[in-house]
Write an enzyme that holds these catalytic residues in place. Sequence first.
Site, PDB file in Angstrom:
ATOM      1  N   PRO A  10       0.879  -1.397  -0.263  1.00  0.00           N
ATOM      2  CG  PRO A  10      -0.482  -0.861   2.194  1.00  0.00           C
ATOM      3  CD  PRO A  10       0.662  -2.134   0.852  1.00  0.00           C
ATOM      4  CG  ASN A  11      -0.257   4.078   1.261  1.00  0.00           C
ATOM      5  OD1 ASN A  11      -0.934   4.527   0.632  1.00  0.00           O
ATOM      6  ND2 ASN A  11      -0.435   3.304   2.244  1.00  0.00           N
ATOM      7  NE  ARG A  18       3.813   6.557   1.236  1.00  0.00           N
ATOM      8  CZ  ARG A  18       4.076   6.136   1.522  1.00  0.00           C
ATOM      9  NH1 ARG A  18       4.348   4.600   0.997  1.00  0.00           N
ATOM     10  NH2 ARG A  18       3.597   5.220   2.947  1.00  0.00           N
ATOM     11  CE1 TYR A  23       8.760   5.304   2.536  1.00  0.00           C
ATOM     12  CE2 TYR A  23       7.283   6.906   2.909  1.00  0.00           C
ATOM     13  CZ  TYR A  23       8.054   5.442   3.534  1.00  0.00           C
ATOM     14  OH  TYR A  23       7.284   5.325   4.403  1.00  0.00           O
ATOM     15  CG  ASN A  72       8.000  -1.298   0.603  1.00  0.00           C
ATOM     16  OD1 ASN A  72       7.800  -1.793   1.380  1.00  0.00           O
ATOM     17  ND2 ASN A  72       8.813  -0.750   0.031  1.00  0.00           N
ATOM     18  CB  ALA A  75       1.551   0.898   6.795  1.00  0.00           C
ATOM     19  CD  GLU A  96      10.528  -7.399   6.163  1.00  0.00           C
ATOM     20  OE1 GLU A  96      10.598  -8.212   6.735  1.00  0.00           O
ATOM     21  OE2 GLU A  96      10.140  -6.361   6.931  1.00  0.00           O
ATOM     22  CG  HIS A  98      10.816  -2.518   4.625  1.00  0.00           C
ATOM     23  ND1 HIS A  98      10.011  -2.635   4.916  1.00  0.00           N
ATOM     24  CD2 HIS A  98      11.315  -3.512   5.695  1.00  0.00           C
ATOM     25  CE1 HIS A  98       9.209  -3.087   5.430  1.00  0.00           C
ATOM     26  NE2 HIS A  98       9.613  -3.933   5.886  1.00  0.00           N
ATOM     27  NE  ARG A 105      10.180   6.707   8.293  1.00  0.00           N
ATOM     28  CZ  ARG A 105       8.900   6.623   7.107  1.00  0.00           C
ATOM     29  NH1 ARG A 105       9.328   5.265   6.753  1.00  0.00           N
ATOM     30  NH2 ARG A 105       7.561   7.139   7.592  1.00  0.00           N
TER      31      ARG A 105
HETATM   32  C1  DQA Z   1       7.735   1.222   4.285  1.00  0.00           C
HETATM   33  C2  DQA Z   1       8.113   1.274   5.648  1.00  0.00           C
HETATM   34  C3  DQA Z   1       6.490   1.440   6.075  1.00  0.00           C
HETATM   35  O1  DQA Z   1       7.265   1.780   7.617  1.00  0.00           O
HETATM   36  C4  DQA Z   1       5.979   2.222   5.375  1.00  0.00           C
HETATM   37  O2  DQA Z   1       4.063   2.066   6.073  1.00  0.00           O
HETATM   38  C5  DQA Z   1       5.500   2.211   4.145  1.00  0.00           C
HETATM   39  C6  DQA Z   1       7.324   2.166   2.980  1.00  0.00           C
HETATM   40  C7  DQA Z   1       9.432   1.669   2.910  1.00  0.00           C
HETATM   41  O3  DQA Z   1       9.937   1.459   2.185  1.00  0.00           O
HETATM   42  O4  DQA Z   1      10.526   2.524   3.864  1.00  0.00           O
HETATM   43  O5  DQA Z   1       4.966   2.372   3.469  1.00  0.00           O
HETATM   44  O6  DQA Z   1       7.751  -0.323   3.872  1.00  0.00           O
END
Ligand code: DQA
Length: 139
Positions: A10-11, A18, A23, A72, A75, A96, A98, A105
């Site tokens: 998501p997102n 964003r 990011y 990835n 959240a 995984e 990020h 954070r």
């Molecule tokens: C994320 C880190 C997560 O905490 C966050 O909710 C994201 C992006 C990252 O790529 O840094 O959506 O996975």
Amino acid sequence: MKKILIINGPNLNLLGKREPTIYGSQTFEEYFQTLQSLFSDVDLHYFQSNHEGSLIDKIHEVGFTFDGIVLNAGAYTHTSVAIADALSAVTTPAVEVHISNVHAREAFRHHSYLSSRVKGVIVGLGLKGYELAVRYFLS
Ligand code: DQA
């Protein structure tokens, strides 16, 4: 030819727009083209969804035939027992990723339901983390 799928949760469809200070300002579609030219000898696929069930369906779909999943989960990393179970249910190994350093954070980002179900975790190296994860599957 190795088959590798990158999954963004998501997102992450908003990468580039964003919170660019966290990011970056590149869209994933742009970066994926760079990855495809870097790994021209890999059958590289990309999937993004904002929906937990769609991410699980995708893991099931590729999880017995592909050579690797780069995940990835955004959240959902911090909330989803269901995605963790999907990773355990399939045979394809996952890494995984990020983009941000989740450990630098908010505290709620420090725990991942997924980390115990994957080969390894790459955090905080920006989009480069996806390239490093793909390389892992080629070694
Ligand atoms: C994320 C880190 C997560 O905490 C966050 O909710 C994201 C992006 C990252 O790529 O840094 O959506 O996975």
